[in-house]
Scaffold this motif. Sequence first.
Motif, PDB file in Angstrom:
ATOM      1  N   ILE A   1       0.910  -1.192  -0.086  1.00  0.00           N
ATOM      2  CA  ILE A   1       0.021  -0.227  -0.047  1.00  0.00           C
ATOM      3  C   ILE A   1       1.028   1.224  -0.040  1.00  0.00           C
ATOM      4  O   ILE A   1       1.743   1.419   0.777  1.00  0.00           O
ATOM      5  CB  ILE A   1      -0.858  -0.160   1.127  1.00  0.00           C
ATOM      6  CG1 ILE A   1      -1.782  -1.414   1.281  1.00  0.00           C
ATOM      7  CG2 ILE A   1      -1.761   1.279   1.277  1.00  0.00           C
ATOM      8  CD1 ILE A   1      -2.596  -1.222   2.468  1.00  0.00           C
TER       9      ILE A   1
ATOM     10  N   VAL B   1       1.449   5.047   0.245  1.00  0.00           N
ATOM     11  CA  VAL B   1       0.696   6.141   1.061  1.00  0.00           C
ATOM     12  C   VAL B   1       1.693   7.457   0.973  1.00  0.00           C
ATOM     13  O   VAL B   1       2.881   7.635   0.719  1.00  0.00           O
ATOM     14  CB  VAL B   1       0.471   5.850   2.633  1.00  0.00           C
ATOM     15  CG1 VAL B   1      -0.286   4.542   2.597  1.00  0.00           C
ATOM     16  CG2 VAL B   1       1.760   5.670   3.227  1.00  0.00           C
TER      17      VAL B   1
ATOM     18  N   ILE C   1      -6.217   5.098   5.210  1.00  0.00           N
ATOM     19  CA  ILE C   1      -5.229   3.980   5.391  1.00  0.00           C
ATOM     20  C   ILE C   1      -5.544   3.014   6.438  1.00  0.00           C
ATOM     21  O   ILE C   1      -5.355   1.780   6.210  1.00  0.00           O
ATOM     22  CB  ILE C   1      -3.837   4.705   5.935  1.00  0.00           C
ATOM     23  CG1 ILE C   1      -3.210   5.778   4.729  1.00  0.00           C
ATOM     24  CG2 ILE C   1      -2.347   3.700   5.980  1.00  0.00           C
ATOM     25  CD1 ILE C   1      -2.326   6.548   4.970  1.00  0.00           C
TER      26      ILE C   1
ATOM     27  N   LEU D   1       4.042  -1.166   3.781  1.00  0.00           N
ATOM     28  CA  LEU D   1       3.577   0.328   3.772  1.00  0.00           C
ATOM     29  C   LEU D   1       4.538   1.193   3.266  1.00  0.00           C
ATOM     30  O   LEU D   1       5.667   1.245   3.846  1.00  0.00           O
ATOM     31  CB  LEU D   1       2.891   1.010   5.042  1.00  0.00           C
ATOM     32  CG  LEU D   1       1.926   0.133   5.816  1.00  0.00           C
ATOM     33  CD1 LEU D   1       1.476   0.883   6.832  1.00  0.00           C
ATOM     34  CD2 LEU D   1       0.631   0.079   4.718  1.00  0.00           C
TER      35      LEU D   1
ATOM     36  N   ASP E   1      -4.357   3.234  -1.155  1.00  0.00           N
ATOM     37  CA  ASP E   1      -4.565   3.589   0.230  1.00  0.00           C
ATOM     38  C   ASP E   1      -5.991   4.026   0.576  1.00  0.00           C
ATOM     39  O   ASP E   1      -6.256   4.226   1.830  1.00  0.00           O
ATOM     40  CB  ASP E   1      -3.266   4.821   0.663  1.00  0.00           C
ATOM     41  CG  ASP E   1      -3.611   5.969  -0.157  1.00  0.00           C
ATOM     42  OD1 ASP E   1      -4.540   6.056  -1.193  1.00  0.00           O
ATOM     43  OD2 ASP E   1      -3.044   6.916   0.186  1.00  0.00           O
TER      44      ASP E   1
END
Length: 317
Positions: free
Chosen positions: A7, A9, A18, A37, A88
Motif C-alpha cells: 500500500i 501512502v 489508510i 506500507l 490507500d
Amino acid sequence: MLTSVVICVYTEDRWEDIRQAVESVERQRRPAHELILVVDHNPDLLLRLKGRYPRAVVVANSHERGLSGGKNTGADVATGDIVAYLDDDAVADPGWLEALEEGFQDTGADGTVVGVGGRTEPLWASKRRPRWFPYEFDWTVGCTYRGMPAVRAPIRNVMGGNAAFLREVIGEVGGFHSGIGRSVQGRKSRPLGCEETEFCIRLSQRRPGSVMLFEPRALIGHKVPRQRETFAYFRSRCYAEGLSKALVTREVGTQDGLSSERAHALKTLPLGALRSLREALRGDPGGLGRAVAIVVGLAWTAWGYLVGSVRLRGAGR
C-alpha cells in the motif's frame, strides 16, 4: 505461492482511509505473507505508521517521488512470490487475495499469467452514484468500467489500485516508469494516470506469451470523494488521461498503446450513449446527462491526447 501486499501512502490527511485499507488486508481469508506500507517522502507519516503497525513493513520510498517510485520500492522490499498493490483509499473484500492468487494458477492456452487485476467498485462519498455519471467512464475514479470483461478473461492491462504481479517480472522489465502517473512533476493538480498501463504493455512486449488476467472475484471498494463526483473533475480527469496516453504511446507504440482505447471509443461508448438516450426517453432523468457526459468525456480525452502528442513532438521526444 506467497503474496506481499503493498500500500503506497503519502499524506496524513488519509489516515482513516489508510487504517481501513490496512484492516481490510488483515481480514483476508487467505492471509498475506507480509504487508508493506511505502511512505512517499513524509517522515512524520513514516514514524506514525511504524508506531501504529509494528507487524507491517513500513519503509520510505527509495525511488523518485510519486506513485511509480512507491510501487517500485514495495517490489524491492517484498519477499513474496507475488506483489499485490492496493490503493490507500480502498477496502478489500475478505476474498480479495485468495482470488488474486488463484488467478495466477490459471493455465489456459494463452500463455503464462504474470499479472492479475480485480474488480473495483466505487464507494461514493455522497452514498449514491451521480445520475449523470456514465458507467463507461468509471475509470475516471479508478474503478472497473462498462466494457471490461464480466468474467475471468485475459486483458491488455490491469488497473493499478487492484493488481498483482509476479515479483520476479517487475524488476526484470525495469519496474514502473515515473513521469507517466501521478507525481510531483509538471502540474501538481493534474490527475494523471496510466503508469500501470504502460508497465503491462511493456511487460507483454518484452516477455512474449505473458498474460494479464482480469479476475472479477478479486473485489475491492474504492472511495470516491465528493470533489471527484463533479463534472469539472470528470472533464479534468478525461483530459489528463489523454495527456497520459500520449506518454504511453511514446514508450510502447501507438498500436499497443491505443488498442483497448480504440475498441472502447468505437464500440462501447456509442452503445453507451444510445443506451442512455433510450433510458432518458423511458423517463430516466439522468439518461440525457449520461449521454452528454459520454460525448464530452470522449472529446476531452481525445483533445488531451492530441495536446500531449503535439507537446512531445515539439520537445523532440
